[in-house]
Design a protein around this motif. Structure first.
Motif, PDB file in Angstrom:
ATOM      1  N   PRO A 142       0.821  -1.211   0.000  1.00 40.81           N
ATOM      2  CA  PRO A 142       0.000   0.000   0.000  1.00 40.81           C
ATOM      3  C   PRO A 142       0.858   1.266   0.000  1.00 40.81           C
ATOM      4  CG  PRO A 142       0.193  -0.818   2.232  1.00 40.81           C
ATOM      5  CD  PRO A 142       0.906  -1.822   1.358  1.00 40.81           C
ATOM      6  N   LYS A 143       0.217   2.415  -0.185  1.00 37.12           N
ATOM      7  CA  LYS A 143       0.885   3.681   0.062  1.00 37.12           C
ATOM      8  C   LYS A 143       1.394   3.652   1.510  1.00 37.12           C
ATOM      9  CE  LYS A 143      -2.594   6.043  -2.816  1.00 37.12           C
ATOM     10  NZ  LYS A 143      -3.673   7.032  -2.843  1.00 37.12           N
ATOM     11  N   PRO A 144       2.590   4.151   1.817  1.00 40.03           N
ATOM     12  CA  PRO A 144       3.437   5.060   1.045  1.00 40.03           C
ATOM     13  C   PRO A 144       4.387   4.393   0.056  1.00 40.03           C
ATOM     14  CG  PRO A 144       4.423   4.714   3.183  1.00 40.03           C
ATOM     15  CD  PRO A 144       3.117   3.960   3.187  1.00 40.03           C
ATOM     16  N   PHE A 145       4.288   3.083  -0.140  1.00 35.97           N
ATOM     17  CA  PHE A 145       5.088   2.446  -1.181  1.00 35.97           C
ATOM     18  C   PHE A 145       4.598   2.937  -2.548  1.00 35.97           C
ATOM     19  CE2 PHE A 145       5.343  -0.575   2.371  1.00 35.97           C
ATOM     20  CZ  PHE A 145       6.733  -0.730   2.469  1.00 35.97           C
ATOM     21  N   PRO A 146       5.476   2.954  -3.530  1.00 41.71           N
ATOM     22  CA  PRO A 146       5.090   3.480  -4.844  1.00 41.71           C
ATOM     23  C   PRO A 146       4.222   2.541  -5.665  1.00 41.71           C
ATOM     24  CG  PRO A 146       7.349   2.702  -4.917  1.00 41.71           C
ATOM     25  CD  PRO A 146       6.913   2.611  -3.471  1.00 41.71           C
ATOM     26  N   ASP A 147       4.043   1.312  -5.198  1.00 39.14           N
ATOM     27  CA  ASP A 147       3.372   0.273  -5.991  1.00 39.14           C
ATOM     28  C   ASP A 147       2.038   0.696  -6.609  1.00 39.14           C
ATOM     29  OD1 ASP A 147       5.305  -0.735  -4.154  1.00 39.14           O
ATOM     30  OD2 ASP A 147       4.606  -2.770  -4.512  1.00 39.14           O
ATOM     31  N   PRO A 148       1.121   1.332  -5.849  1.00 37.94           N
ATOM     32  CA  PRO A 148      -0.167   1.670  -6.461  1.00 37.94           C
ATOM     33  C   PRO A 148      -0.030   2.592  -7.663  1.00 37.94           C
ATOM     34  CG  PRO A 148      -0.307   1.807  -4.072  1.00 37.94           C
ATOM     35  CD  PRO A 148       1.138   1.660  -4.415  1.00 37.94           C
ATOM     36  N   TYR A 149       0.854   3.580  -7.573  1.00 41.32           N
ATOM     37  CA  TYR A 149       1.031   4.510  -8.686  1.00 41.32           C
ATOM     38  C   TYR A 149       1.801   3.878  -9.838  1.00 41.32           C
ATOM     39  CZ  TYR A 149      -1.189   8.251  -6.220  1.00 41.32           C
ATOM     40  OH  TYR A 149      -2.142   9.021  -5.599  1.00 41.32           O
ATOM     41  N   LEU A 150       2.777   3.046  -9.533  1.00 38.72           N
ATOM     42  CA  LEU A 150       3.487   2.342 -10.599  1.00 38.72           C
ATOM     43  C   LEU A 150       2.548   1.390 -11.327  1.00 38.72           C
ATOM     44  CD1 LEU A 150       6.864   1.547  -8.793  1.00 38.72           C
ATOM     45  CD2 LEU A 150       6.459   3.255 -10.585  1.00 38.72           C
ATOM     46  N   ARG A 195       3.927  10.713  -0.546  1.00 39.04           N
ATOM     47  CA  ARG A 195       5.188   9.968  -0.572  1.00 39.04           C
ATOM     48  C   ARG A 195       5.127   8.821  -1.571  1.00 39.04           C
ATOM     49  NH1 ARG A 195       4.723  10.765   5.390  1.00 39.04           N
ATOM     50  NH2 ARG A 195       6.102  12.511   5.883  1.00 39.04           N
ATOM     51  N   ALA A 196       3.984   8.179  -1.677  1.00 37.52           N
ATOM     52  CA  ALA A 196       3.824   7.076  -2.636  1.00 37.52           C
ATOM     53  C   ALA A 196       3.971   7.570  -4.063  1.00 37.52           C
ATOM     54  CB  ALA A 196       2.465   6.413  -2.445  1.00 37.52           C
ATOM     55  N   ALA A 197       3.307   8.675  -4.385  1.00 36.14           N
ATOM     56  CA  ALA A 197       3.342   9.196  -5.747  1.00 36.14           C
ATOM     57  C   ALA A 197       4.734   9.711  -6.114  1.00 36.14           C
ATOM     58  CB  ALA A 197       2.311  10.305  -5.913  1.00 36.14           C
ATOM     59  N   VAL A 198       5.349  10.432  -5.189  1.00 35.40           N
ATOM     60  CA  VAL A 198       6.688  10.962  -5.438  1.00 35.40           C
ATOM     61  C   VAL A 198       7.685   9.818  -5.623  1.00 35.40           C
ATOM     62  CG1 VAL A 198       8.598  12.249  -4.416  1.00 35.40           C
ATOM     63  CG2 VAL A 198       6.274  13.166  -4.291  1.00 35.40           C
ATOM     64  N   ALA A 199       7.565   8.781  -4.793  1.00 36.32           N
ATOM     65  CA  ALA A 199       8.468   7.629  -4.913  1.00 36.32           C
ATOM     66  C   ALA A 199       8.307   6.919  -6.243  1.00 36.32           C
ATOM     67  CB  ALA A 199       8.218   6.650  -3.765  1.00 36.32           C
ATOM     68  N   ALA A 200       7.125   7.020  -6.829  1.00 36.55           N
ATOM     69  CA  ALA A 200       6.876   6.404  -8.139  1.00 36.55           C
ATOM     70  C   ALA A 200       7.403   7.258  -9.283  1.00 36.55           C
ATOM     71  CB  ALA A 200       5.386   6.161  -8.317  1.00 36.55           C
ATOM     72  N   GLY A 201       7.866   8.457  -8.977  1.00 37.13           N
ATOM     73  CA  GLY A 201       8.378   9.338 -10.019  1.00 37.13           C
ATOM     74  C   GLY A 201       7.307  10.153 -10.709  1.00 37.13           C
ATOM     75  N   VAL A 202       6.159  10.315 -10.053  1.00 38.28           N
ATOM     76  CA  VAL A 202       5.043  11.074 -10.619  1.00 38.28           C
ATOM     77  C   VAL A 202       5.042  12.484 -10.033  1.00 38.28           C
ATOM     78  CG1 VAL A 202       2.540  11.185 -10.885  1.00 38.28           C
ATOM     79  CG2 VAL A 202       3.690   8.958 -10.867  1.00 38.28           C
ATOM     80  N   ALA A 203       4.916  13.492 -10.880  1.00 35.50           N
ATOM     81  CA  ALA A 203       4.797  14.872 -10.402  1.00 35.50           C
ATOM     82  C   ALA A 203       3.537  14.974  -9.550  1.00 35.50           C
ATOM     83  CB  ALA A 203       4.720  15.836 -11.578  1.00 35.50           C
ATOM     84  N   THR A 204       3.679  15.504  -8.336  1.00 31.30           N
ATOM     85  CA  THR A 204       2.610  15.383  -7.352  1.00 31.30           C
ATOM     86  C   THR A 204       2.160  16.725  -6.808  1.00 31.30           C
ATOM     87  OG1 THR A 204       3.515  13.236  -6.700  1.00 31.30           O
ATOM     88  CG2 THR A 204       1.948  14.265  -5.195  1.00 31.30           C
TER      89      THR A 204
END
Length: 230
Positions: free
Chosen positions: A143-151, A175-184
């Protein structure tokens, strides 16, 4: 020159698209009190943006004598009933911006830690075909804050994370979105986003348009390019 629109906009649900945090807090309070415990507003705030299983574990620590699965199901059912009875409590400007993005042909995803059944309830009450994809909390490995959902959302949309924008209201989601490399973009509601790492913070989506997201995304990419070339 007009900035190009992002390839996709990825929406958090609770607290970003719809103001359901109060629904969750009421359900948590009633559950804890049914076991003779107390649940304060401050305790409830610590769960904002968290995965449901972790939230259930914290509720167990507060005295709820149920399994994690049963707690998740109980809370989800309670909030879903409230949503079905009262409709979507949209945050200001959220539905309007989403509709404009769809009209502009921008792909959209709902990326939530709520169960798929609840996400479907919210999506079904939008009044239009709002999302190309729904990624729910019971469909991700971590789950969030891991990037998995956004990736996962970017992979299923076939979009590079660098070409997407995420909208989030909680530090955990940011934190999840940023860790995935998505502009947040952070749109705070219940808790402060100070120090969470959002690339921009907007107090509200009211009055915001796809052009605002395009400008934000272009500025973010330019800043990243500058960092890389230094």
């Amino acid at each position: 020159m007009t900035s190009a629109l992002p390839a996709a906009v990825l929406w958090d649900m609770d607290g970003t698209l719809v103001d359901t945090e109060g629904y969750w807090m009421a359900a948590e309070t009633a559950l804890v009190e049914s076991f003779g415990g107390t649940w304060t507003h401050e305790q409830a705030l610590t769960l904002v943006g968290s995965g449901l299983e972790r939230s259930a574990e914290i509720l167990q620590e507060a005295g709820v004598r149920m399994s994690v699965t049963d707690i998740v199901d109980h809370l989800s059912d309670a909030v879903s009933r409230t949503l079905a009875e009262q409709g979507n409590p949209f945050r200001p400007g959220a539905r309007e911006l989403l509709a404009q993005l769809k009209e502009a042909g921008v792909r959209t995803a709902l990326v939530t830690m709520s169960l798929r059944s609840m996400a479907d309830t919210v999506a079904g009450q939008m009044g239009f075909d709002a999302f190309d994809l729904v990624v729910a909390g019971d469909e991700v490995t971590r789950p969030k804050p891991f990037p998995d959902p956004y990736l996962q959302a970017c992979a299923q949309l076939d979009v590079d994370p660098a070409d997407a924008v995420a909208l989030e209201d909680s530090p955990t989601g940011v934190r999840a979105a940023v860790a995935a490399g998505v502009a947040t973009v952070g749109i705070p509601l219940m808790v402060s986003l100070t120090g969470a790492g959002a690339d921009a913070v907007w107090p509200t989506l009211e009055g915001r348009t796809p052009a605002d997201l395009a400008e934000f995304h272009a500025a973010h990419r330019a800043a990243r390019t500058t960092e890389v070339t230094r």
